[in-house]
Design a protein around this motif. Structure first.
Motif, mmCIF file in Angstrom:
data_model
loop_
_atom_site.group_PDB
_atom_site.id
_atom_site.type_symbol
_atom_site.label_atom_id
_atom_site.label_comp_id
_atom_site.label_asym_id
_atom_site.label_seq_id
_atom_site.Cartn_x
_atom_site.Cartn_y
_atom_site.Cartn_z
ATOM 1 N N GLU A 116 0.815 -1.391 0.128
ATOM 2 C CA GLU A 116 -0.294 -0.009 -0.175
ATOM 3 C C GLU A 116 1.225 1.213 -0.058
ATOM 4 O O GLU A 116 0.312 2.206 -0.707
ATOM 5 C CB GLU A 116 -1.081 0.222 1.585
ATOM 6 N N ASP A 117 1.857 1.526 0.877
ATOM 7 C CA ASP A 117 2.159 2.296 0.715
ATOM 8 C C ASP A 117 4.209 2.282 0.153
ATOM 9 O O ASP A 117 4.910 2.963 0.393
ATOM 10 C CB ASP A 117 3.105 2.466 2.332
ATOM 11 N N TRP A 118 4.101 1.627 -0.992
ATOM 12 C CA TRP A 118 4.678 1.406 -1.931
ATOM 13 C C TRP A 118 6.016 2.635 -2.725
ATOM 14 O O TRP A 118 5.028 3.874 -3.096
ATOM 15 C CB TRP A 118 4.150 0.827 -3.626
ATOM 16 N N PRO A 119 7.136 2.680 -2.349
ATOM 17 C CA PRO A 119 7.706 2.129 -2.580
ATOM 18 C C PRO A 119 8.285 1.087 -1.320
ATOM 19 O O PRO A 119 8.772 -0.041 -1.330
ATOM 20 C CB PRO A 119 9.206 2.588 -3.516
ATOM 21 N N ASP A 120 7.573 1.351 -0.434
ATOM 22 C CA ASP A 120 7.875 0.997 0.903
ATOM 23 C C ASP A 120 7.531 0.051 1.365
ATOM 24 O O ASP A 120 5.386 -0.155 0.679
ATOM 25 C CB ASP A 120 7.916 1.687 2.201
ATOM 26 N N TRP A 121 7.291 -1.557 1.706
ATOM 27 C CA TRP A 121 6.532 -2.570 1.263
ATOM 28 C C TRP A 121 6.712 -3.211 2.437
ATOM 29 O O TRP A 121 7.900 -2.838 3.318
ATOM 30 C CB TRP A 121 6.754 -3.037 0.665
ATOM 31 N N SER A 122 6.079 -4.351 2.911
ATOM 32 C CA SER A 122 6.741 -5.169 4.115
ATOM 33 C C SER A 122 5.540 -6.446 3.995
ATOM 34 O O SER A 122 4.975 -6.684 3.278
ATOM 35 C CB SER A 122 6.233 -4.376 5.332
ATOM 36 N N ALA A 123 6.730 -7.918 4.738
ATOM 37 C CA ALA A 123 6.130 -8.770 4.353
ATOM 38 C C ALA A 123 6.147 -9.226 6.312
ATOM 39 O O ALA A 123 7.022 -8.919 6.992
ATOM 40 C CB ALA A 123 6.667 -10.050 3.875
ATOM 41 N N ARG A 124 4.648 -9.713 6.211
ATOM 42 C CA ARG A 124 4.416 -10.411 8.294
ATOM 43 C C ARG A 124 4.184 -11.852 8.047
ATOM 44 O O ARG A 124 2.791 -12.437 7.527
ATOM 45 C CB ARG A 124 3.068 -9.776 8.179
ATOM 46 N N MET A 136 6.497 -12.834 13.009
ATOM 47 C CA MET A 136 8.102 -12.205 11.766
ATOM 48 C C MET A 136 7.491 -11.073 10.692
ATOM 49 O O MET A 136 6.981 -11.132 9.739
ATOM 50 C CB MET A 136 8.629 -13.064 11.256
ATOM 51 N N VAL A 137 7.907 -10.179 11.009
ATOM 52 C CA VAL A 137 7.805 -8.756 10.579
ATOM 53 C C VAL A 137 9.190 -7.761 9.518
ATOM 54 O O VAL A 137 9.952 -7.593 10.144
ATOM 55 C CB VAL A 137 7.275 -7.800 11.053
ATOM 56 N N SER A 138 8.933 -8.117 8.524
ATOM 57 C CA SER A 138 10.135 -7.298 7.508
ATOM 58 C C SER A 138 10.278 -6.454 6.518
ATOM 59 O O SER A 138 8.278 -5.833 6.129
ATOM 60 C CB SER A 138 10.765 -8.079 6.116
ATOM 61 N N ARG A 139 10.093 -5.340 7.419
ATOM 62 C CA ARG A 139 9.944 -3.450 5.810
ATOM 63 C C ARG A 139 11.114 -3.548 5.132
ATOM 64 O O ARG A 139 12.272 -3.589 5.535
ATOM 65 C CB ARG A 139 9.828 -3.210 7.534
ATOM 66 N N PHE A 140 10.872 -3.281 4.434
ATOM 67 C CA PHE A 140 11.648 -2.847 3.502
ATOM 68 C C PHE A 140 11.310 -1.283 2.726
ATOM 69 O O PHE A 140 10.763 -0.892 2.484
ATOM 70 C CB PHE A 140 11.322 -3.254 1.847
#
Length: 146
Positions: A116-124, A136-140
């Motif tokens: 949703e906040d591309w180019p910031d993104w995450s994987a939960r 585990m939460v990864s924020r890019f």
């Protein structure tokens, strides 16, 4: 005020190419949290993008340690991305909505990607089973483009 969507359409594979700041928090059931800080890179190769992350993993009561891993990301015809382990075995598929699963007997790995906040993104990730139990939460955050 409208509710924020937890995802947007999956970006095209080429949009991931480049370097990303990676911050990851890991919470195991009954254990102190762990923290990974480093960099992830997506570079062309092997029919898609080769993903490689490297950084420092910190866990309570342990000295910080270097950690790294890699995957293969490939565009799917019609949209979405297939993620494979480095040896080419299928891992999971990222599609509209961002949810995916991977059964690793006897544990279930469930992930939700948030673009949703591309180019910031995450994987939960939520992992459940008799051998593993953690979130585990990864924020890019983008560092460089292609």
């Amino acid at each position: 005020m409208a509710a924020r969507r937890a995802w947007r359409l999956v970006p095209d594979l080429a949009e991931f190419e480049g370097a990303w700041r990676l911050e990851r928090d890991v919470v195991h059931a009954g254990a102190a949290p762990a923290r990974f800080e480093g960099e992830a890179r997506f570079v062309p190769g092997k029919g898609g993008l080769v993903y490689r992350e490297a950084g420092v993993l910190s866990m309570a009561g342990q000295p910080p340690m270097r950690a790294e891993r890699g995957y293969l990301w490939r565009a799917r015809e019609g949209g979405g991305i297939d993620v494979a382990f480095e040896d080419g075995r299928f891992f999971h598929r990222i599609t509209e909505g961002g949810a995916a699963q991977h059964w690793c007997d006897p544990d279930m790995y469930e992930v939700r990607y948030d673009f949703e906040d591309w180019p910031d993104w995450s994987a939960r990730w939520q992992v459940r089973g008799p051998r593993k139990e953690y979130r585990m939460v990864s924020r890019f955050t983008r560092l460089t483009g292609p």
